[in-house]
Structures are given as C-alpha cells and as structure tokens.
Design a protein around this motif. Structure first.
Motif, mmCIF file in Angstrom:
data_model
loop_
_atom_site.group_PDB
_atom_site.id
_atom_site.type_symbol
_atom_site.label_atom_id
_atom_site.label_comp_id
_atom_site.label_asym_id
_atom_site.label_seq_id
_atom_site.Cartn_x
_atom_site.Cartn_y
_atom_site.Cartn_z
ATOM 1 N N VAL A 169 0.853 -1.201 0.000
ATOM 2 C CA VAL A 169 0.000 0.000 0.000
ATOM 3 C C VAL A 169 0.885 1.246 0.000
ATOM 4 C CG1 VAL A 169 -1.773 1.243 1.313
ATOM 5 C CG2 VAL A 169 -1.755 -1.243 1.340
ATOM 6 N N ALA A 170 0.456 2.261 -0.739
ATOM 7 C CA ALA A 170 1.061 3.591 -0.614
ATOM 8 C C ALA A 170 -0.019 4.517 -0.075
ATOM 9 C CB ALA A 170 1.567 4.089 -1.961
ATOM 10 N N TRP A 171 0.400 5.523 0.702
ATOM 11 C CA TRP A 171 -0.607 6.415 1.272
ATOM 12 C C TRP A 171 -0.030 7.795 1.543
ATOM 13 C CZ3 TRP A 171 2.257 3.009 4.041
ATOM 14 C CH2 TRP A 171 2.782 3.400 5.276
ATOM 15 N N CYS A 172 -0.917 8.773 1.477
ATOM 16 C CA CYS A 172 -0.540 10.148 1.796
ATOM 17 C C CYS A 172 -1.812 10.881 2.204
ATOM 18 C CB CYS A 172 0.101 10.835 0.587
ATOM 19 S SG CYS A 172 0.816 12.439 1.003
ATOM 20 N N SER A 173 -1.782 11.505 3.362
ATOM 21 C CA SER A 173 -2.967 12.158 3.915
ATOM 22 C C SER A 173 -3.399 13.353 3.055
ATOM 23 C CB SER A 173 -2.678 12.626 5.342
ATOM 24 O OG SER A 173 -1.676 13.619 5.310
ATOM 25 N N GLY A 178 -2.984 13.530 -6.577
ATOM 26 C CA GLY A 178 -2.043 13.744 -7.676
ATOM 27 C C GLY A 178 -0.854 12.791 -7.657
ATOM 28 N N TYR A 179 -0.652 12.088 -6.568
ATOM 29 C CA TYR A 179 0.471 11.139 -6.478
ATOM 30 C C TYR A 179 0.067 9.712 -6.848
ATOM 31 C CZ TYR A 179 2.977 14.816 -3.978
ATOM 32 O OH TYR A 179 3.583 16.000 -3.642
ATOM 33 N N PHE A 180 -1.149 9.531 -7.335
ATOM 34 C CA PHE A 180 -1.615 8.166 -7.627
ATOM 35 C C PHE A 180 -0.730 7.482 -8.674
ATOM 36 C CE2 PHE A 180 -5.411 5.503 -9.372
ATOM 37 C CZ PHE A 180 -4.991 4.394 -8.661
ATOM 38 N N GLU A 181 -0.378 8.229 -9.720
ATOM 39 C CA GLU A 181 0.439 7.640 -10.780
ATOM 40 C C GLU A 181 1.819 7.238 -10.246
ATOM 41 O OE1 GLU A 181 -0.141 9.919 -14.262
ATOM 42 O OE2 GLU A 181 0.625 8.306 -15.547
ATOM 43 N N ALA A 182 2.398 8.087 -9.407
ATOM 44 C CA ALA A 182 3.698 7.754 -8.802
ATOM 45 C C ALA A 182 3.567 6.518 -7.924
ATOM 46 C CB ALA A 182 4.207 8.945 -7.983
ATOM 47 N N ALA A 183 2.444 6.391 -7.233
ATOM 48 C CA ALA A 183 2.217 5.225 -6.374
ATOM 49 C C ALA A 183 2.114 3.959 -7.226
ATOM 50 C CB ALA A 183 0.945 5.414 -5.553
ATOM 51 N N ASP A 189 -0.506 -2.351 -4.509
ATOM 52 C CA ASP A 189 -1.838 -2.891 -4.805
ATOM 53 C C ASP A 189 -2.919 -1.830 -4.619
ATOM 54 O OD1 ASP A 189 -0.873 -5.625 -5.102
ATOM 55 O OD2 ASP A 189 -0.537 -5.547 -2.939
ATOM 56 N N ALA A 190 -2.648 -0.869 -3.733
ATOM 57 C CA ALA A 190 -3.643 0.168 -3.447
ATOM 58 C C ALA A 190 -2.956 1.463 -3.054
ATOM 59 C CB ALA A 190 -4.567 -0.277 -2.306
ATOM 60 N N TYR A 191 -3.638 2.566 -3.370
ATOM 61 C CA TYR A 191 -3.180 3.886 -2.934
ATOM 62 C C TYR A 191 -4.296 4.520 -2.127
ATOM 63 C CZ TYR A 191 -1.547 8.719 -3.019
ATOM 64 O OH TYR A 191 -1.139 9.976 -2.639
ATOM 65 N N LEU A 192 -3.947 5.041 -0.976
ATOM 66 C CA LEU A 192 -4.934 5.661 -0.085
ATOM 67 C C LEU A 192 -4.553 7.115 0.144
ATOM 68 C CD1 LEU A 192 -6.453 4.225 3.153
ATOM 69 C CD2 LEU A 192 -5.379 6.472 3.225
ATOM 70 N N THR A 193 -5.532 8.000 -0.035
ATOM 71 C CA THR A 193 -5.333 9.411 0.299
ATOM 72 C C THR A 193 -6.674 9.974 0.776
ATOM 73 O OG1 THR A 193 -4.463 11.547 -0.471
ATOM 74 C CG2 THR A 193 -5.676 10.228 -2.086
ATOM 75 N N GLY A 194 -6.733 11.285 0.963
ATOM 76 C CA GLY A 194 -7.956 11.863 1.489
ATOM 77 C C GLY A 194 -9.030 12.048 0.445
ATOM 78 N N GLU A 195 -8.644 12.638 -0.689
ATOM 79 C CA GLU A 195 -9.622 13.037 -1.702
ATOM 80 C C GLU A 195 -9.413 12.291 -3.013
ATOM 81 O OE1 GLU A 195 -10.390 17.241 -2.221
ATOM 82 O OE2 GLU A 195 -9.385 17.662 -0.327
ATOM 83 N N PHE A 211 -7.886 2.421 -5.498
ATOM 84 C CA PHE A 211 -7.764 3.796 -4.979
ATOM 85 C C PHE A 211 -8.768 3.952 -3.848
ATOM 86 C CE2 PHE A 211 -8.494 8.256 -4.514
ATOM 87 C CZ PHE A 211 -7.329 8.888 -4.930
ATOM 88 N N ILE A 212 -8.292 4.437 -2.725
ATOM 89 C CA ILE A 212 -9.181 4.641 -1.576
ATOM 90 C C ILE A 212 -9.122 6.102 -1.147
ATOM 91 C CG2 ILE A 212 -9.632 4.011 0.836
ATOM 92 C CD1 ILE A 212 -8.301 1.299 0.140
ATOM 93 N N ALA A 213 -10.283 6.758 -1.207
ATOM 94 C CA ALA A 213 -10.397 8.140 -0.727
ATOM 95 C C ALA A 213 -11.007 8.085 0.675
ATOM 96 C CB ALA A 213 -11.277 8.955 -1.665
#
Ligand SMILES: [Zn+2]
Length: 248
Positions: A169-173, A178-183, A189-195, A211-213
């Motif tokens: 997992v990659a994540w950033c609060s 905008g970092y989804f592609e870098a993740a 397997d998944a990217y988690l952020t706020g929005e 992608f998890i918002a």
C-alpha cells in the motif's frame, strides 16, 4: 512557556524550514507571550477558533492555517473575521502543513500507517512526502476499506474490485490524489489518500490498482493531535483537540 520558545521547539522538531510549502509554517498570528493552554485542530476555521477561545486557549495549532500561496492577500471576508477574533483575544495561531504530514513519528502519514496496521518500508514523491509499506496481514479491498472506515470513523470511497488482494500500500494524507500515478509506479496494490478526482477512477480501472479516498479531514486529524500530546507532556501544557465535523 514562552510563545517564542514553543515556536522554536516546533521548528526544530518538525524541521519546518526544510520544506518548500504553500503556506508559512510556524507562527502565523502572534498572541500573548505566555502559553499554558494549547488547542489543536485540522483547520483554523471560525468554529475551531470559537471553541478554542471559549476554552481559554493561549495558542491554536493547526494543519491548515492561513496565507496560502495564490490566495487573495487582502484581509477581508472570512479571513478578516478569523484574524480579528484571534487578535481580539490575544490568541496565537501556529500552523504546520507539509512538516506535519511528513514527520517520521508524529506526522499524519506515520500515524495513519500505525492506525491502519501498515508497516512502513519507505517514502517517495515530491519532498518524500508519500509513504509505502506492507499490510501486517493481506486483505481484500473490501476488507481493507472496512478497516479504514472503522479506524477513521468515516466510510471511504474505494475504487477497484472488492475481491482484489491488498498487501502493498502507498498512502498520503489530505489532498494527495495527484500522487496516484507515482504510487502505481511503486508497484503497490492500493493507494490511499484523502480526496479523489474524476481521473483517478479511470487510472484505477485501467491499471487494476485500487484507490481509496478516506477523507481529507479524516486523514489529517492524527498528526496535529500527536503534536499537541507531545507538547503537553514535554512542557506540562494543557492540550485539547477540537474535531470540527467535516465530511470532506
Ligand atoms: Zn490538508
């Protein structure tokens, strides 16, 4: 303690001058010299200021302060009302944005990883702000989304097949969609952020990376609370966190 000692301590703890940021980090509005009660919150909104002043706070510490790059510099409208309230009550406002996302122990991202049971393995992205790691035990996307919802007390928006296996997992609060592609480039397997933004759906759909918002506010409550607790213990201050309801 003295206000300026508090500011100096925070600046070195959070390495505030190491970041290129969109706002000034540290003291934004100067109030009284002596600080005993610190109020913390995600955003220095009018409601948060009302709470903090009613409680008798000497200083308010937030993640989202004022004076953002590219905003109208004039002190009019809601900005006038907020700043007038601080000045009228001689209460300081301290804000820490990226330094409070990034701090290795007290930061939003470090705290979020701990809360969600993700072992941090490294960081990437602009100014090394995005975390990557591995779930203590692999879950399906729907199980992981449930865990996120319970942990943050807000149902997330999860994009991807509910059965998809999630381990890396990659994540950033906050607003870090905008970092989804870098993740994706990190092989997670998944990217988690706020929005979430509209195009994140298609990127998820066509790469198979979930992608998890989880909420901008919900993912940014942790760092400032951890900072407040740390300061309260270290300097025998009184601390309260004011959690204004925010569904975004
Ligand atoms: Zn934010």
């Amino acid at each position: 303690m003295k206000l300026l000692d508090l500011c100096d301590y925070n600046a070195s703890l959070l390495q505030a001058d190491q970041f290129k940021d969109y706002c000034p980090n540290g003291l934004q509005v100067e109030g009284r010299n002596e600080v005993l009660r610190i109020a913390t919150a995600v955003t220095a909104s009018r409601q948060v200021l009302d709470y903090a002043i009613a409680w008798g706070a000497d200083a308010v510490i937030v993640h989202h302060g004022y004076f953002w790059r590219n905003e109208d510099a004039r002190i009019i409208g809601i900005k006038k009302n907020r700043i007038a309230e601080l000045l009228k009550h001689d209460v300081s406002l301290l804000a820490y944005h990226l330094p409070l996302d990034a701090h290795p122990e007290l930061g939003n991202n470090a705290e979020l990883g701990k809360l969600l049971g993700i072992k941090e393995l490294g960081r990437f992205g602009e100014q090394n702000i995005v975390c990557k790691g591995v779930l203590e035990s692999p879950l399906s996307l729907s199980q992981f989304a449930d865990k996120v919802g319970e942990s943050l007390q807000r149902a997330p928006q999860a994009i991807g097949s509910p059965d998809r296996g999630i381990r890396n997992v990659a994540w950033c609060s906050g607003g870090a969609q905008g970092y989804f592609e870098a993740a994706i480039g990190q092989g997670v397997d998944a990217y988690l952020t706020g929005e979430i933004s509209e195009q994140n759906f298609h990127l998820s759909n066509e790469t198979g990376v979930a992608f998890i918002a989880a909420g901008h506010h919900a993912t940014e409550r942790l760092g400032v609370q951890a900072l407040g607790e740390h300061l309260a213990q270290k300097f025998s201050l009184e601390h309260r966190f004011f959690d204004q309801e925010n569904p975004v």
